[in-house]
Enzyme design. Structure first.
Site, PDB file in Angstrom:
ATOM      1  N   SER A  61       0.821  -1.207   0.000  1.00 39.84           N
ATOM      2  CA  SER A  61       0.000   0.000   0.000  1.00 39.84           C
ATOM      3  C   SER A  61       0.855   1.257   0.000  1.00 39.84           C
ATOM      4  CB  SER A  61      -0.942   0.011   1.208  1.00 39.84           C
ATOM      5  OG  SER A  61      -1.974  -0.934   1.015  1.00 39.84           O
TER       6      SER A  61
ATOM      7  N   ASN B  35      -6.019  -7.601  -2.818  1.00 37.36           N
ATOM      8  CA  ASN B  35      -5.638  -8.035  -1.483  1.00 37.36           C
ATOM      9  C   ASN B  35      -4.619  -7.200  -0.726  1.00 37.36           C
ATOM     10  OD1 ASN B  35      -7.142 -10.634  -1.526  1.00 37.36           O
ATOM     11  ND2 ASN B  35      -5.771 -11.044  -3.228  1.00 37.36           N
ATOM     12  N   TYR B  36      -3.907  -6.353  -1.438  1.00 35.44           N
ATOM     13  CA  TYR B  36      -2.832  -5.645  -0.750  1.00 35.44           C
ATOM     14  C   TYR B  36      -2.918  -4.127  -0.756  1.00 35.44           C
ATOM     15  CZ  TYR B  36      -0.392 -10.058  -0.361  1.00 35.44           C
ATOM     16  OH  TYR B  36      -0.043 -11.338  -0.032  1.00 35.44           O
ATOM     17  N   LEU B  37      -3.696  -3.605  -1.667  1.00 34.26           N
ATOM     18  CA  LEU B  37      -3.708  -2.150  -1.771  1.00 34.26           C
ATOM     19  C   LEU B  37      -4.913  -1.557  -1.077  1.00 34.26           C
ATOM     20  CD1 LEU B  37      -2.574  -1.977  -5.487  1.00 34.26           C
ATOM     21  CD2 LEU B  37      -1.195  -1.821  -3.409  1.00 34.26           C
TER      22      LEU B  37
END
Length: 876
Positions: free
Chosen positions: A706, A833-835
């Site tokens: 992120s 899933n990650y940002l």
DNA sequence: GCCGAGACTTAGTACGCTGCGT
DNA sequence: ACGCAGCGTACTAAGTCTCGGC
């Protein structure tokens, strides 16, 4: 010190990375445009090449009696040496070095009780090697009972355990065992230095850097030297104030200040979001349900569907926190949908054995069909797959069939293959009406089974269909590929719902295994799967409150890390000099997790799964140290298979201390031994928990992903750019994250073709522009003579046309660039899933890029909370 | 305190559908 | 109307991490 450099560097992959699947075909270097530097060095690595790196597979070791010897000798040497170095080690630790049973040559720590003896010898039938260490022999048995892993008291692994964990036959390391690894292509490339963020690595200035070899225990001696901590007290210090104490000074100047802002951030956050960070949602459940009817963002296209978009949106994020541990108060649903029953083959579709027609029993025929329809897949040619399939297939045969069918090579499934292909063609060839009909039926099924009512709200279920039977397709070199995945029956299924709801009905003639009412979990139904013995669940869709809330909290934890990451980094840097091996290992491992976004790396049993690793489970053969590589000093080459057997191959310039430590960790170890023999994920996470509440290894991935996105967006977005160019910038920022996280995909089959199509379009457009320009010139000349209104009008129109064409060309070019850059990078995983979606939402608002260009409808639904709460000022 | 089971997230791929160009 | 590229979805494997029982 290089605190700053470290800080700045972290989070961005400053490294060359070649990412590819084990099987790899070569990938083209992906350029990281973020900083304008080509990030990749093209490195072709064929899978075979890869294998070569790892000469000794664990299996080899296991099989080679000499290895044992080798191991023990080493052990001896090593132990003594180690003792000197690390007085704190327990004898048990000495085993840790090798997860393999045979080498347990880890140094011992006199202070720790040895656990070796405790290990249970299991399975006497194992090969001698396994037993070599006698009591500690670890057998890797597949049976769960045997799988004990020995652990140190502190939880570190015992060599034996790990050993056991890895299967004998498995290849060590990233080398895919025979053939199977992953279907992805080869290595991409990687890049050097291209990390989105710039990393400045400061080198030690101590001038003379002893060569690696020369420096015996460099770490202990030079770097380590007199560390403030005394062995004994150290532990405690860590526990109590752990980070704080020693770091205090550093922290003070650097970070402490930060805490302040965090308070304000917290306040802001609280206001904006109902949950605070440090808190866990404990409060009483506030049943205030607000329901809002909202029109979803208008779809870019198809406005006719607008009405469909009008859905009731439950703004759960506006509600207060709920009781901890309670996932729902009421839950009602209709149960899962089972796979359709098997339809026997028509009589004219025959199975031949040894050239002769053979009518199979229904069950045997069904399983044969599973294989038959995979005939043109690679799987069907793999030995492991065939062997497992045949073994399981025979189990479902009648005794007579079993007697006859003894050789898979004599089986001819081709008619089945043809039959299923025809069926598939038929389906494709159905008329529109027929397709409509099927679609309708599916929709009806979704309507009936695809939703549940949870706490009074109707929410979509993610996977309400139970997985159909078939042949297990593990990824990579999976030892169980080809095994029969059995049909799940209602008697295998546990239903979870409210006590006082209408329970789902089991299909006629059947009953559920159990109906329970456990509101501490989120699943609606579960069953246990026969391949790995794990449990499968029916759970809610990502748009649900249950998933959304958790997702939101995940990003809040990552933001919390953002506030104290400097302190944590300073701490682990300090710990590179620790006297205690376990601390150094932990610190170095954490550094790689932070800098390279590696996964934690739990231990796994290689009998049960492909041999893949993460940070804590890295083995000696997975890294190579290069004192100098392509002009950089202290380069570590990582080459291993990670999750899903995706290859991670990256050259990373690290700080000298890290390099020296790695050298030390590798001393007296052989391929197959654990790089971090004093560490496992439990130890690491325990430590992280002390650093920050809620912190685990994977939070670093989320945080760095992120954070990288946010930084890259700032760096790349240009206010004068067109929307298309801004989107390209966004995609590039996204891509930087995908590269960091090593999210790969295989090159789409149609890639070359569509690329050349696109190129053709570009060429054509250029041609058009040329023509248009010529005409424009002609008109202009014309106008000079005539000076009439008509020509003026034409001139004007032509000019417009030219501009339009140029813009179109620009768009096409941008598209081509984007496509090329994205050839083997998968953006979806990181996006999903990650940002932190609020970063993207804020960006789109700030630059007036319609959010629909960034998120499709499903994604917007999933991130509804973020769309709703983030404005352009959001900062991660 | 260890270990396995359990719960849940993260992952890539296969495939069907949609919409565009012809 | 047709074919096909690209997108989106479904699917399910493979991770991470927690927790409870011995």
């Amino acid at each position: 010190m290089d605190l700053q450099s470290a800080d700045s560097g972290i989070g961005s992959p400053d490294s060359q990375r070649v990412a590819k699947s084990a099987e790899g075909k070569s990938k083209k270097p992906v350029e990281n445009h973020l900083n304008g530097t080509p990030n990749n060095v093209s490195h072709k690595h064929s899978s075979s090449g890869h294998k070569h790196h790892h000469k000794s597979s664990s299996s080899d070791k296991h099989k080679d009696p000499n290895r044992h010897k080798h191991g023990s000798d080493k052990q001896r040497e090593h132990s003594s040496a180690e003792k000197i170095k690390d007085p704190n080690r327990s004898s048990s630790e000495k085993h840790s070095s090798s997860k393999h049973k045979e080498h347990s040559s880890r140094p011992k720590d006199p202070n720790k009780p040895s656990k070796e003896h405790s290990s249970k010898p299991k399975e006497g039938h194992h090969s001698a090697d396994k037993h070599k260490h006698g009591s500690e022999g670890k057998q890797k048995s597949s049976s769960s009972g045997d799988k004990h892993k020995e652990r140190h008291k502190d939880g570190s692994k015992h060599s034996s355990d790990k050993h056991k964990v890895r299967k004998e036959g498995s290849s060590s390391s990233g080398k895919p065992k025979s053939g199977e690894v992953r279907v992805k292509t080869e290595p991409g490339v990687s890049q050097t230095g291209s990390s989105p963020t710039k990393i400045v690595i400061k080198k030690e200035r101590d001038g003379s850097q002893p060569t690696v070899k020369k420096e015996p225990r460099a770490a202990d001696t030079d770097d380590d030297v007199p560390l403030a901590m005394r062995a004994q007290g150290e532990k405690r210090a860590h526990e109590s104030d752990s980070d704080d104490e020693p770091l205090a000074a550093r922290a003070e100047k650097k970070k402490i200040k930060k805490e302040k802002p965090s308070a304000e951030a917290v306040a802001r956050k609280r206001k904006a979001e109902s949950d605070d960070d440090d808190d866990k949602p404990i409060a009483k459940p506030k049943p205030k349900k607000k329901k809002g009817k909202e029109e979803k963002a208008a779809p870019e296209k198809g406005k006719k569907k607008a009405k469909k978009e009008e859905v009731e949106v439950w703004k759960w994020w506006e509600e207060g926190p709920r009781e901890e541990g309670v996932k729902w108060r009421t839950l009602e649903h209709k149960g899962p949908v089972f796979a359709p029953a098997y339809e026997p083959l028509p009589d004219d579709v025959q199975f031949l054995y040894d050239g002769k027609v053979m009518k199979l029993s229904e069950e045997a025929e069904e399983v044969a069909g599973f294989f038959g329809r995979m005939l043109d897949h690679d799987y069907s040619t793999k030995d492991v797959f065939r062997k497992n399939f045949f073994h399981d297939w025979r189990k479902v045969m009648t005794p007579e069939e079993r007697k006859v069918i003894t050789n898979l090579d004599k089986c001819d499934f081709r008619q089945m293959d043809v039959y299923y292909k025809e069926k598939s063609e038929e389906r494709k060839a159905m008329t529109k009406e027929q397709k409509q009909e099927i679609k309708k039926q599916n929709e009806a099924m979704v309507e009936e089974y695809g939703f549940c009512t949870i706490d009074g709200h109707k929410q979509r279920i993610g996977n309400f269909k139970i997985e159909p039977p078939g042949l297990f397709r593990g990824r990579g070199d999976h030892p169980k590929m080809g095994m029969l995945k059995k049909r799940v029956r209602p008697e295998d299924v546990i239903i979870n719902c409210s006590k006082n709801s209408v329970y789902p009905k089991a299909p006629p003639g059947h009953k559920w295994k159990e109906v329970r009412h456990d509101n501490s979990v989120t699943w609606l139904a579960s069953w246990s799967e026969n391949i790995q013995g794990s449990i499968k669940y029916v759970m809610l869709n990502a748009t649900s409150r249950l998933k959304g809330e958790k997702d939101w909290m995940k990003y809040e934890t990552a933001r919390k890390l953002h506030k104290c990451v400097d302190r944590i980094r300073a701490q682990y840097r300090e710990e590179w000099k620790s006297k205690e091996m376990r601390i150094r290992q932990r610190a170095v491992a954490l550094y790689t997790i932070d800098k390279l976004a590696l996964r934690a790396g739990n231990e796994k049993d290689s009998d049960e799964a492909a041999d893949t690793v993460g940070c804590c489970s890295l083995r000696v053969e997975h890294i190579k140290l290069h004192r100098e590589h392509e002009g950089k000093e202290f380069v570590v080459e990582f080459d291993f298979l990670g999750k899903d057997s995706i290859r991670y191959h990256n050259f990373v310039a690290v700080e000298k201390k890290v390099f020296k430590n790695l050298q030390l960790f590798m001393e007296n170890k052989a391929d197959g031994d654990d790089l971090f023999d004093r560490l496992n994920t439990t130890i690491l996470n325990k430590h992280l928990q002390d650093c920050m509440e809620g912190l685990t290894a994977k939070v670093f991935r989320t945080y760095n992903a992120s954070n990288t996105l946010q930084q890259q967006l700032k760096l790349l977005t240009n206010s004068e750019d067109s929307v298309a160019a801004k989107i390209l910038s966004y995609n590039r920022a996204n891509r930087a994250v995908a590269i960091l996280c090593n999210h790969q995909r295989s090159v789409p089959k149609t890639f070359e073709k569509s690329m050349s199509n696109l190129q053709a379009k570009i060429d054509k457009k250029k041609e058009d522009i040329k023509k248009s320009r010529k005409e424009y010139k002609g008109l202009k000349a014309d106008y000079k003579h005539k000076r009439d209104a008509k020509t003026a009008g034409m001139l004007e129109r032509k000019k417009k046309q030219m501009e339009r064409l140029e813009e179109q060309l620009m768009k096409l070019e941008v598209q081509a660039t984007d496509k090329e850059e994205n050839k083997e990078i998968a953006l979806g995983t990181s996006k999903l899933n990650y940002l932190d979606p609020r970063i993207s939402v804020a960006w789109s608002k700030k630059w007036e890029v319609p959010v629909e260009k960034i998120y499709n409808k499903t994604q917007r639904e999933k991130f509804a909370w973020a769309l709703d709460m983030a404005d352009e000022t959001f900062e991660f």
